[in-house]
Design a protein around this motif. Structure first.
Motif, PDB file in Angstrom:
ATOM      1  N   ARG A  58      -3.484   7.458  -2.770  1.00  0.00           N
ATOM      2  CA  ARG A  58      -3.152   6.042  -2.926  1.00  0.00           C
ATOM      3  C   ARG A  58      -4.371   5.171  -2.621  1.00  0.00           C
ATOM      4  O   ARG A  58      -4.625   4.183  -3.317  1.00  0.00           O
ATOM      5  CB  ARG A  58      -1.992   5.690  -2.000  1.00  0.00           C
ATOM      6  CG  ARG A  58      -1.534   4.229  -2.061  1.00  0.00           C
ATOM      7  CD  ARG A  58      -1.000   3.828  -3.406  1.00  0.00           C
ATOM      8  NE  ARG A  58      -0.391   2.493  -3.348  1.00  0.00           N
ATOM      9  CZ  ARG A  58      -0.176   1.731  -4.402  1.00  0.00           C
ATOM     10  NH1 ARG A  58      -0.499   2.143  -5.615  1.00  0.00           N
ATOM     11  NH2 ARG A  58       0.383   0.527  -4.270  1.00  0.00           N
ATOM     12  N   ALA A  59      -5.144   5.525  -1.609  1.00  0.00           N
ATOM     13  CA  ALA A  59      -6.348   4.761  -1.282  1.00  0.00           C
ATOM     14  C   ALA A  59      -7.352   4.786  -2.428  1.00  0.00           C
ATOM     15  O   ALA A  59      -8.011   3.774  -2.705  1.00  0.00           O
ATOM     16  CB  ALA A  59      -6.976   5.306  -0.003  1.00  0.00           C
ATOM     17  N   VAL A  60      -7.480   5.912  -3.102  1.00  0.00           N
ATOM     18  CA  VAL A  60      -8.381   5.991  -4.260  1.00  0.00           C
ATOM     19  C   VAL A  60      -7.966   4.980  -5.322  1.00  0.00           C
ATOM     20  O   VAL A  60      -8.804   4.287  -5.923  1.00  0.00           O
ATOM     21  CB  VAL A  60      -8.401   7.420  -4.842  1.00  0.00           C
ATOM     22  CG1 VAL A  60      -9.105   7.448  -6.184  1.00  0.00           C
ATOM     23  CG2 VAL A  60      -9.083   8.380  -3.872  1.00  0.00           C
ATOM     24  N   ALA A  61      -6.663   4.865  -5.571  1.00  0.00           N
ATOM     25  CA  ALA A  61      -6.172   3.920  -6.574  1.00  0.00           C
ATOM     26  C   ALA A  61      -6.433   2.474  -6.162  1.00  0.00           C
ATOM     27  O   ALA A  61      -6.645   1.602  -7.019  1.00  0.00           O
ATOM     28  CB  ALA A  61      -4.675   4.138  -6.802  1.00  0.00           C
ATOM     29  N   LEU A  62      -6.429   2.208  -4.857  1.00  0.00           N
ATOM     30  CA  LEU A  62      -6.590   0.845  -4.359  1.00  0.00           C
ATOM     31  C   LEU A  62      -8.042   0.473  -4.097  1.00  0.00           C
ATOM     32  O   LEU A  62      -8.370  -0.719  -3.974  1.00  0.00           O
ATOM     33  CB  LEU A  62      -5.793   0.673  -3.065  1.00  0.00           C
ATOM     34  CG  LEU A  62      -4.287   0.909  -3.164  1.00  0.00           C
ATOM     35  CD1 LEU A  62      -3.638   0.741  -1.791  1.00  0.00           C
ATOM     36  CD2 LEU A  62      -3.647  -0.027  -4.183  1.00  0.00           C
ATOM     37  N   ALA A  69       0.806  -1.224   0.000  1.00  0.00           N
ATOM     38  CA  ALA A  69       0.000   0.000   0.000  1.00  0.00           C
ATOM     39  C   ALA A  69       0.840   1.275   0.000  1.00  0.00           C
ATOM     40  O   ALA A  69       0.918   1.974  -1.001  1.00  0.00           O
ATOM     41  CB  ALA A  69      -0.971  -0.019   1.173  1.00  0.00           C
ATOM     42  N   ASN A  70       1.458   1.601   1.129  1.00  0.00           N
ATOM     43  CA  ASN A  70       2.144   2.893   1.248  1.00  0.00           C
ATOM     44  C   ASN A  70       3.651   2.718   1.043  1.00  0.00           C
ATOM     45  O   ASN A  70       4.465   2.919   1.951  1.00  0.00           O
ATOM     46  CB  ASN A  70       1.853   3.518   2.610  1.00  0.00           C
ATOM     47  CG  ASN A  70       2.047   5.029   2.597  1.00  0.00           C
ATOM     48  OD1 ASN A  70       2.651   5.584   1.689  1.00  0.00           O
ATOM     49  ND2 ASN A  70       1.536   5.693   3.614  1.00  0.00           N
ATOM     50  N   VAL A  71       4.016   2.371  -0.192  1.00  0.00           N
ATOM     51  CA  VAL A  71       5.420   2.104  -0.508  1.00  0.00           C
ATOM     52  C   VAL A  71       6.260   3.370  -0.408  1.00  0.00           C
ATOM     53  O   VAL A  71       7.428   3.320   0.002  1.00  0.00           O
ATOM     54  CB  VAL A  71       5.543   1.472  -1.910  1.00  0.00           C
ATOM     55  CG1 VAL A  71       7.013   1.246  -2.266  1.00  0.00           C
ATOM     56  CG2 VAL A  71       4.780   0.162  -1.970  1.00  0.00           C
ATOM     57  N   GLU A  72       5.696   4.512  -0.759  1.00  0.00           N
ATOM     58  CA  GLU A  72       6.475   5.750  -0.705  1.00  0.00           C
ATOM     59  C   GLU A  72       6.900   6.071   0.730  1.00  0.00           C
ATOM     60  O   GLU A  72       8.006   6.572   0.961  1.00  0.00           O
ATOM     61  CB  GLU A  72       5.684   6.907  -1.317  1.00  0.00           C
ATOM     62  CG  GLU A  72       5.432   6.739  -2.812  1.00  0.00           C
ATOM     63  CD  GLU A  72       6.697   6.443  -3.593  1.00  0.00           C
ATOM     64  OE1 GLU A  72       7.689   7.183  -3.428  1.00  0.00           O
ATOM     65  OE2 GLU A  72       6.703   5.460  -4.367  1.00  0.00           O
TER      66      GLU A  72
END
Length: 322
Positions: free
Chosen positions: A128-132, A86-89
């Motif tokens: 990122r949540a929108v993409a997932l 999820a939060n790779v950045e």
């Protein structure tokens, strides 16, 4: 919308750092059109599972479990398993001198799963949540892999319903189970969002041990493989590893009652805490400036206390041991 910054302590870890993040760049290009998302498709009809790691960037164990599946070419016997880093950045920013700082970039990613936040995303985590979100909405069952600040027992956390409870019990998970009612726990958490979309599926959080402990990665892999196996999707040739930890006296079922927030910068626990301390009704838990915070009921357990309390932020969860 104004979003509070992602806050953390810059102090060194209280626990040894036994693991460092691995380079995920080889897995950036997934097969779903979204970075770091991989769908393992059997080609046969069956359940759609989603397993997410790195909801918080410093929780390394989940990433290690997903890497094991990918590197060992573990494909389901039926249906499909989608693996999400999820939060790779945030994960990429890990610094062993400030190991808690990579939890997030802008805000806690496990609080953004709300229509009001995802309609107009304004932070890295919300974007990122929108993409997932499509993967979450499409999943029959979801497992969200986490770890804890303190070296306490692993735990499962899930919305309280018969389906989740039965599945969790069938896992033979010999550690604490924390149950909550939708709307009565943290708003905007991933499993609650999934619970609203699934029809008879399972929504689970697995807290797999202390963030930087090697045993947490073993625990994450153990729960991940059992999650797949209990859906009838794991080849019997895949050996189920032992749990990463031994059960202790905290094992059992708990009902989450409330989340405490620090109302001032003078919030202090009455005694040093790590998690799963138990209190009798009326026993002092903490002070917050002039306010005394006492246990509201017997068998009151303190869950996931904050390492460094911050005014306006969550400092602990209270749960009743059943």
């Amino acid at each position: 919308m104004s979003v509070p910054p992602c806050r953390f302590s810059i102090a060194e870890s209280d626990a040894p750092i036994e693991l460092l993040p691995r380079d995920l760049s080889a897995w950036q290009q997934g097969n779903c059109g979204v970075d770091y998302v991989h769908r393992l498709d059997s080609g046969l009809e069956g359940p759609e599972l989603v397993i997410q790691a790195l909801t918080h960037g410093n929780e390394i164990c989940g990433a290690n479990a997903l890497l094991w599946l990918l590197e060992n070419n573990i494909y389901p016997l039926k249906g499909a398993v989608t693996l999400i880093f999820a939060n790779v950045e945030a994960y990429k920013t890990f610094d062993p001198q400030r190991p808690f700082a990579s939890r997030c970039l802008d805000e806690d990613m496990n609080r953004v799963w709300l229509p009001s936040r995802l309609t107009c995303p304004d932070t890295h985590e919300a974007h990122r949540a929108v993409a997932l979100l499509p993967f979450v909405e499409n999943a029959d069952s979801l497992l969200d892999l986490h770890s804890t600040t303190f070296a306490v027992a692993p735990m499962l956390i899930y919305p309280q319903n018969s389906g989740n409870r039965l599945f969790a019990d069938r896992l033979s998970f010999p550690f604490p189970h924390l149950l909550y009612d939708l709307g009565s726990y943290h708003t905007g958490i991933l499993v609650s969002e999934h619970e609203r979309h699934t029809d008879g599926g399972v929504s689970l959080v697995a807290e797999c041990g202390q963030h930087f402990a090697r045993s947490a990665s073993q625990q994450a892999l153990a729960i991940t493989l059992r999650f797949i196996a209990l859906h009838g999707m794991l080849d019997e040739s895949v050996e189920l590893p032992d749990w990463g930890y031994q059960p202790d006296d905290s094992a059992g079922h708990y009902r989450i009652d409330q989340v405490l927030h620090a109302q001032s910068d003078k919030f202090r626990f009455a005694e040093p805490v790590r998690g799963f301390e138990q209190y009798r009704k009326g026993e002092l838990i903490a002070t917050d400036d002039q306010e005394l915070i006492a246990a509201p009921f017997d068998n009151c357990a303190l869950i996931m206390p904050a390492r460094v309390p911050v005014m306006g932020e969550e400092v602990a969860t209270l749960a009743e041991r059943l």
